[in-house]
Design a protein around this motif. Structure first.
Motif, mmCIF file in Angstrom:
data_model
loop_
_atom_site.group_PDB
_atom_site.id
_atom_site.type_symbol
_atom_site.label_atom_id
_atom_site.label_comp_id
_atom_site.label_asym_id
_atom_site.label_seq_id
_atom_site.Cartn_x
_atom_site.Cartn_y
_atom_site.Cartn_z
ATOM 1 N N TYR A 138 21.654 15.033 12.819
ATOM 2 C CA TYR A 138 21.842 13.642 12.327
ATOM 3 C C TYR A 138 20.793 13.048 12.664
ATOM 4 O O TYR A 138 20.625 12.401 12.081
ATOM 5 C CB TYR A 138 22.877 12.843 12.892
ATOM 6 N N TYR A 147 28.328 13.954 6.974
ATOM 7 C CA TYR A 147 29.242 12.662 7.927
ATOM 8 C C TYR A 147 30.172 11.589 7.785
ATOM 9 O O TYR A 147 30.137 10.667 8.403
ATOM 10 C CB TYR A 147 27.995 12.063 8.527
ATOM 11 N N HIS A 203 24.616 16.645 16.832
ATOM 12 C CA HIS A 203 24.371 14.980 16.915
ATOM 13 C C HIS A 203 22.955 15.247 16.601
ATOM 14 O O HIS A 203 22.745 14.527 15.911
ATOM 15 C CB HIS A 203 25.038 14.758 17.982
ATOM 16 N N LYS A 204 22.542 16.655 16.896
ATOM 17 C CA LYS A 204 20.617 16.553 16.814
ATOM 18 C C LYS A 204 20.604 16.367 15.520
ATOM 19 O O LYS A 204 19.051 15.823 14.560
ATOM 20 C CB LYS A 204 20.729 18.299 17.647
ATOM 21 N N PHE A 229 24.825 16.609 23.677
ATOM 22 C CA PHE A 229 25.049 16.556 22.498
ATOM 23 C C PHE A 229 24.724 17.846 21.297
ATOM 24 O O PHE A 229 24.363 19.299 21.742
ATOM 25 C CB PHE A 229 23.415 16.025 21.859
#
Length: 235
Positions: free
Chosen positions: A14, A70, A11-12, A7
């Motif tokens: 998010y 995003y 990603h983290k 990740f």
């Protein structure tokens, strides 16, 4: 098999944003029935607000930042996660209210039922208004962004919030109090709540810019990546 190193930072981030969004949304619903008041020198009547007004603005900021970094799908996914967690909270509180209470409990049934009843009683109204308000916020944000491109962050963020929260305030009031209040009283209550949401939405604009700066430093390539994936973001 995936592991933690698979990740990347986006990603983290998010995952953190989704977690904060959900907890603020659920706490806002749980504390929504607790009212507090204060006086302002230029108003005759004291200002009466729900305690939910404290965590709820955090969801405004996060929705706009999720939109910004995003895209629509990323923001909508967190919206649906929020819906699911609100429903799970409703389900667990409903089950908890049916359990046999031990005489030595630290939380008496009346105390628990006060919390559970307030949450479940407003559930349909709040969750309906939440979904409509969030989806409208996301769509309006992208309409403003397609017009402003990378300029005027405050316009697309604040503009989408004040429009969506107008519908949110009206919908939750009408569903919650239909048949219990006169139409004129419902309108006055909805507009009173909306006025303070409007003030808060404008007041937290500096926090939005701060969050934008922080996320750009944490994920310097995220905006550029998003532009390549979503044509409507291109200048």
């Amino acid at each position: 098999m995936l592991n933690w190193n698979d990740f990347d930072r986006s990603h983290k981030v998010y995952a953190w944003m989704a977690a904060i969004f959900v907890i603020c949304l659920v706490i806002a619903d749980l504390t929504g029935a607790m009212l507090f008041s204060f006086r302002l020198p230029f108003l005759k009547e004291p200002v009466l607000l729900s305690a939910g007004i404290i965590p709820f603005p955090v969801t405004f900021i996060l929705t706009d930042l999720l939109n910004e970094f995003y895209g629509k799908e990323g923001a909508r996914f967190v919206t649906w996660i929020g819906f699911g967690m609100c429903f799970l909270t409703f389900l667990l509180l409903s089950i908890g209210s049916l359990l046999p209470v031990d005489p030595g409990t630290f939380i008496p049934r009346p105390v628990f039922m006060t919390i559970a009843t307030q949450y479940t009683g407003m559930f349909i109204a709040s969750i309906t208004a939440y979904l409509i308000g969030q989806m409208l916020d996301i769509q309006v944000f992208h309409i403003f962004r397609s017009i402003t491109k990378h300029k005027f962050i405050w316009l697309r963020a604040t503009g989408s919030t004040v429009i969506s929260q107008l519908f949110d305030s009206i919908i939750v009031t009408v569903i919650a109090f239909w048949g219990q209040m006169q139409a004129s009283d419902m309108f006055r209550l909805a507009m009173g709540n909306y006025t303070w949401k409007f003030i808060i939405a404008v007041g937290i604009t500096p926090l939005l810019y701060l969050g934008h700066i922080l996320l750009k430093k944490l994920m310097p390539r995220q905006e550029a990546l998003l532009e390549t994936l979503e044509p409507e973001y291109r200048a």
